[in-house]
Design an enzyme around this catalytic site. Structure first.
Site, PDB file in Angstrom:
ATOM      1  CG  HIS A   1      -1.720   1.124   1.428  1.00  0.00           C
ATOM      2  ND1 HIS A   1      -3.187   0.922   1.312  1.00  0.00           N
ATOM      3  CD2 HIS A   1      -1.750   2.504   0.969  1.00  0.00           C
ATOM      4  CE1 HIS A   1      -3.906   2.052   1.493  1.00  0.00           C
ATOM      5  NE2 HIS A   1      -2.872   3.144   1.187  1.00  0.00           N
ATOM      6  CG  HIS A  51      -0.764   7.041  -1.122  1.00  0.00           C
ATOM      7  ND1 HIS A  51      -1.896   7.153  -1.797  1.00  0.00           N
ATOM      8  CD2 HIS A  51      -1.045   6.425   0.064  1.00  0.00           C
ATOM      9  CE1 HIS A  51      -2.796   6.639  -1.094  1.00  0.00           C
ATOM     10  NE2 HIS A  51      -2.204   6.162   0.144  1.00  0.00           N
ATOM     11  CB  ALA A  93      -5.161  12.514   6.122  1.00  0.00           C
ATOM     12  CG  HIS A 133      -4.906   2.306   5.594  1.00  0.00           C
ATOM     13  ND1 HIS A 133      -6.279   2.207   5.838  1.00  0.00           N
ATOM     14  CD2 HIS A 133      -4.732   2.832   4.201  1.00  0.00           C
ATOM     15  CE1 HIS A 133      -6.769   3.031   4.812  1.00  0.00           C
ATOM     16  NE2 HIS A 133      -6.089   3.407   3.965  1.00  0.00           N
ATOM     17  CE  LYS A 180      -7.792   2.190  -0.696  1.00  0.00           C
ATOM     18  NZ  LYS A 180      -6.833   3.063  -0.531  1.00  0.00           N
ATOM     19  CG  ASN A 219      -4.768   8.810  -3.374  1.00  0.00           C
ATOM     20  OD1 ASN A 219      -3.825   7.960  -3.482  1.00  0.00           O
ATOM     21  ND2 ASN A 219      -4.928   9.101  -2.081  1.00  0.00           N
ATOM     22  NE  ARG A 253       0.568  12.286  -2.289  1.00  0.00           N
ATOM     23  CZ  ARG A 253      -0.189  11.638  -1.697  1.00  0.00           C
ATOM     24  NH1 ARG A 253      -1.134  10.928  -2.137  1.00  0.00           N
ATOM     25  NH2 ARG A 253      -0.356  11.841  -0.198  1.00  0.00           N
ATOM     26  CG  ASP A 275      -1.826   4.945   4.002  1.00  0.00           C
ATOM     27  OD1 ASP A 275      -1.814   5.301   2.874  1.00  0.00           O
ATOM     28  OD2 ASP A 275      -2.535   5.180   5.002  1.00  0.00           O
ATOM     29  CG  HIS A 292     -10.031   4.348   3.239  1.00  0.00           C
ATOM     30  ND1 HIS A 292      -8.893   5.334   3.181  1.00  0.00           N
ATOM     31  CD2 HIS A 292     -10.874   4.857   4.089  1.00  0.00           C
ATOM     32  CE1 HIS A 292      -8.784   5.910   4.419  1.00  0.00           C
ATOM     33  NE2 HIS A 292     -10.084   5.889   4.861  1.00  0.00           N
ATOM     34  CG  HIS A 351      -0.129  15.367   1.955  1.00  0.00           C
ATOM     35  ND1 HIS A 351      -0.994  15.447   1.150  1.00  0.00           N
ATOM     36  CD2 HIS A 351      -0.372  14.024   2.600  1.00  0.00           C
ATOM     37  CE1 HIS A 351      -1.845  14.711   1.002  1.00  0.00           C
ATOM     38  NE2 HIS A 351      -1.594  13.751   2.082  1.00  0.00           N
ATOM     39  CG  LEU A 377      -7.636  10.670   7.387  1.00  0.00           C
ATOM     40  CD1 LEU A 377      -8.396  11.430   6.269  1.00  0.00           C
ATOM     41  CD2 LEU A 377      -8.638  10.543   8.703  1.00  0.00           C
TER      42      LEU A 377
HETATM   43  C1  NCD Z   1      -3.499   9.154   1.986  1.00  0.00           C
HETATM   44  C2  NCD Z   1      -3.088  10.139   0.774  1.00  0.00           C
HETATM   45  O1  NCD Z   1      -2.657  11.098   1.465  1.00  0.00           O
HETATM   46  O2  NCD Z   1      -3.102   9.654  -0.050  1.00  0.00           O
HETATM   47  N1  NCD Z   1      -3.602   9.795   3.351  1.00  0.00           N
HETATM   48  C3  NCD Z   1      -3.315   9.195   4.425  1.00  0.00           C
HETATM   49  O3  NCD Z   1      -3.922   9.779   5.420  1.00  0.00           O
HETATM   50  N2  NCD Z   1      -3.354   7.603   4.684  1.00  0.00           N
HETATM   51  C4  NCD Z   1      -4.919   8.447   1.763  1.00  0.00           C
HETATM   52  C5  NCD Z   1      -5.115   7.300   2.407  1.00  0.00           C
HETATM   53  O4  NCD Z   1      -4.641   6.315   1.993  1.00  0.00           O
HETATM   54  O5  NCD Z   1      -6.253   7.226   3.012  1.00  0.00           O
HETATM   55 ZN    ZN Z   2      -3.249   5.090   1.455  1.00  0.00          ZN
END
Ligand code: NCD
Ligand code: ZN
Length: 354
Positions: free
Chosen positions: A17, A19, A274, A179, A104, A45, A21, A258, A141, A262, A230
């Site tokens: 899992h 991210h 988040a 998660h 997802k 996402n 970007r 996860d 999620h 950011h 989150l």
């Molecule tokens: C994730 C994100 O920023 O893409 N944020 C997070 O708090 N985990 C999205 C997600 O997995 O919920």
């Molecule tokens: Zn995530």
């Protein structure tokens, strides 16, 4: 009495899992993950979200360009599609034949870039039918988003309102509860019955932050935006339940960081995003969690075996070594034109990659 080792060797792990970007920030975060992991499930996402096979293939090509530019040939991105109210059964079948790894489910409004998410799971029954038929996993999620539910209860309520009915209607659908953060989720996944003819229908990923921190960490001496993700961190009893199942050797639980980058400015502001950035030394964080309960010997199953087994992919063959040698976590790292504050910024972590 066993003394704690100062070094552990394991088959190279994968991150189930992640991210990363897009655009000019991607290579900065991708490099951290590719240093440690052989494969990762790439979350869809983006803005706009990766809702079609064609978008996922284009995203994969951009990832591969970045890997090539950095001289990395040892990392494989596993692509996912973002489920919407309008995802068709045809798109599911196309995804299967084009090597997409999973779909997802984001309940609309649940988290970062989830506005296009599912408003009612009933809208997706055609797509879910097709996923079940072709053996396409659904990654969830698991939080309800209605205003009447307290944010700390969103995951537990999701189990009753969405997950249990969903598994009843699609008993052969492979589902990963992503998660997980609560005792209720840990115990639901641990105790759930598989369908008679289909083993491995339910699993869960667990992040390093949910194994290492409880919700006090968001408010320690003041508001700590970099510990906000989150689903949000929960009480200590929940952390202990997650640690228990993660280190139990149960193959339904495996690694998914996860890691969700950011920029510093998007976290340290009046309405901060988040997401925790754990990719910098994710394996060190997991090793610390497993060592805290004397279960380092269980790390390899969780990190390297149970994920590929669930997804019916081969286990990796290369080995890596983690050493008990403290590593300072920088206060900031580059993120495109900006910077990012990693989890545990400015602190030291006991374990690192040799
Ligand atoms: C994730 C994100 O920023 O893409 N944020 C997070 O708090 N985990 C999205 C997600 O997995 O919920
Ligand atoms: Zn995530």
């Amino acid at each position: 009495m066993s003394t704690s080792p100062s070094k552990i060797e394991l088959i190279q792990p994968d991150d189930w899992h992640l991210h990363i970007r897009d655009g000019d920030v991607m290579k900065d975060v991708l490099a951290d993950t590719a240093r440690q992991f052989a494969r990762a499930i790439i979350m869809p996402n983006l803005k706009p979200p990766v809702t079609t096979v064609d978008l996922a293939k284009a995203y994969r090509a951009r990832i591969q360009l970045n890997l090539k530019a950095m001289g990395i040939s040892s990392f494989t991105p596993l692509m996912t599609l973002y489920l919407t109210d309008n995802t068709s059964a045809d798109e599911v079948r196309k995804a299967k034949s084009e090597g997409i790894t999973a779909f997802k489910l984001y309940p609309a409004g649940a988290t970062t870039n989830s506005d296009a998410g599912v408003s009612d799971i009933k809208h997706c029954y055609g797509a879910l039918e097709a996923m079940q038929a072709v053996g396409m996993p659904l990654l969830v999620h698991g939080e309800v988003t209605t205003a009447d539910i307290d944010i700390f209860d969103r995951e537990a309520v999701f189990i009753d309102r969405v997950l249990i009915p969903l598994r009843k209607d699609f008993p052969e659908l492979k589902i990963v509860f992503e998660h997980i953060t609560t005792k209720q989720a840990a115990h639901y996944v641990r105790d759930a019955q598989d369908s008679v003819n289909h083993p491995n229908t339910i699993a869960a990923t667990i992040t390093p932050q949910h194994l290492l921190m409880n919700r006090n960490a968001i408010f320690a001496g003041g508001i700590r935006p970099h510990n906000y993700c989150l689903p949000v961190l929960k009480r200590e009893e929940h952390r202990l339940a997650l640690l228990e199942v993660a280190t139990s050797g149960n193959p339904r639980f495996f690694l998914g960081t996860d890691s969700a980058p950011h920029a510093k400015g998007a976290k340290e502001t009046s309405c901060g995003c988040a997401g925790c950035y754990s990719a910098f030394n994710a394996l060190g964080l997991y090793a610390e969690a497993f060592e805290s309960v004397g279960k380092l010997d269980r790390l390899e199953g969780f990190a390297s075996f149970f994920g590929p087994d669930f997804y019916s992919l081969p286990r990796n063959s290369k080995k890596i070594t983690l050493v008990k040698q403290s590593q300072a976590i920088p206060v900031e790292l580059p993120l495109g034109d900006a910077t990012i504050v990693p989890l545990r910024a400015g602190e030291t972590i006991a374990w690192s990659l040799a």
